[in-house]
Enzyme design. Structure first.
Site, short mmCIF file in Angstrom:
data_model
loop_
_atom_site.label_atom_id
_atom_site.label_comp_id
_atom_site.label_asym_id
_atom_site.label_seq_id
_atom_site.Cartn_x
_atom_site.Cartn_y
_atom_site.Cartn_z
N ARG A 65 0.83 -1.20 0.00
CA ARG A 65 0.00 0.00 0.00
C ARG A 65 0.87 1.26 0.00
NH1 ARG A 65 -2.88 -3.50 3.20
NH2 ARG A 65 -2.06 -2.72 5.17
N TYR A 69 0.41 4.39 -2.42
CA TYR A 69 0.27 5.77 -1.93
C TYR A 69 1.27 6.69 -2.63
CZ TYR A 69 -2.33 3.49 1.85
OH TYR A 69 -3.23 2.75 2.58
N TYR A 91 -13.05 9.89 -0.17
CA TYR A 91 -14.27 9.61 0.60
C TYR A 91 -14.03 9.90 2.08
CZ TYR A 91 -12.41 5.11 2.27
OH TYR A 91 -11.66 4.14 2.88
#
Length: 272
Positions: A65, A69, A91
């Site tokens: 991840r 990123y 979100y």
């Protein structure tokens, strides 16, 4: 023209939680990058702007991840450096459990570009509303689940405890979408140091569509390892013991109160 970056929150529920400033920022941007919870939300963003680019394809099974990123930050900064007004639409709240907006804004500012963050309704906000929790009543502790396991955090069982991203609890690789029962059992054992195994806990997931309802599943702590969990699942542990009075501190405060009450008021002009 100098480029700029704004990272805004679209809220948790489609169309219901976005603020007017965030909406205006999306509409006035030259390019919009989107990291949102549902393909329907991306379609909704595309109704507001003609150039919406999804960041979701940068995620991949087995891919760190942290690498994802970095790629997200690079994608947005490339357009900022090209002199464009860039909006990152995320979100929830763009600054809550969202590493990319913080890194992108810091990088843009370090290069001399204007960069701002516009808040949105977060999963934490929804959690308080849906579960009827007032963090000012008993206090509230928030930890990322893996960090909670990796470090010796001090837990106050008289306050509410919220653990985020429990589906990947114990993941040191940052590549998994779930870690599985054995890892969650280690989390249960850690929590059992401060809470009884029959203590009720809640698995929570905020509603993201107007037609959906939040997931609110109560179960005993002992059953947590076998429960269904997704990336958006949050664990809420209510207080297990009452608040303990600090009699020594209360006595010192009472002494101060008595001293203040015994001091005669100033006469005449105000003191300066």
């Amino acid at each position: 023209m100098a480029g700029s970056l704004a990272c805004v929150g679209t809220g948790m529920m489609l169309g219901a939680h976005i603020g007017p400033r965030a909406r205006a920022t999306i509409e006035q941007a030259e390019v919009v990058f989107a990291a949102v919870s549902d393909p329907l939300v991306e379609l909704w963003l595309q109704q507001m702007h003609a150039d919406v680019r999804s960041l979701q394809p940068l995620y991949a099974e087995g891919k760190s991840r942290h690498e994802t990123y970095r790629e997200m930050v690079d994608a947005m900064l490339a357009e900022v450096r090209a002199g464009r007004r860039v909006c990152g639409a995320f979100y929830g709240h763009p600054g809550v459990f969202a590493l990319v907006p913080h890194r992108a804004i810091a990088q843009a500012r370090s290069e001399g570009f204007d960069a701002v963050m516009e808040p949105g309704v977060s999963a934490e906000d929804c959690l308080y509303a849906d579960l009827g929790i007032d963090p000012g009543m008993h206090g509230c502790q928030h930890f990322e689940a893996s960090q909670f396991m990796f470090y010796r955090r001090r837990v106050d069982p008289s306050a509410c405890l919220v653990l985020w991203q429990v589906a990947v609890a114990g993941d040191r690789s940052t590549t998994r979408l779930t870690t599985g029962r054995a890892y969650r059992q280690l989390l249960v054992e850690r929590l059992a140091e401060d809470y009884p195994l029959d203590h009720p806990v809640t698995l929570y997931e905020a509603a993201t569509l107007p037609i959906s309802t939040p997931r609110i599943e109560e179960l005993p702590l002992s059953a947590l390892a076998d429960a269904r969990m997704d990336l958006q699942t949050t664990l809420v542990v209510p207080p297990a013991v009452p608040l303990r009075r600090d009699e020594a501190m209360l006595a010192r405060i009472a002494a101060l109160d008595a001293a203040v009450e015994s001091t005669p008021p100033l006469q005449g002009r105000h003191a300066t």
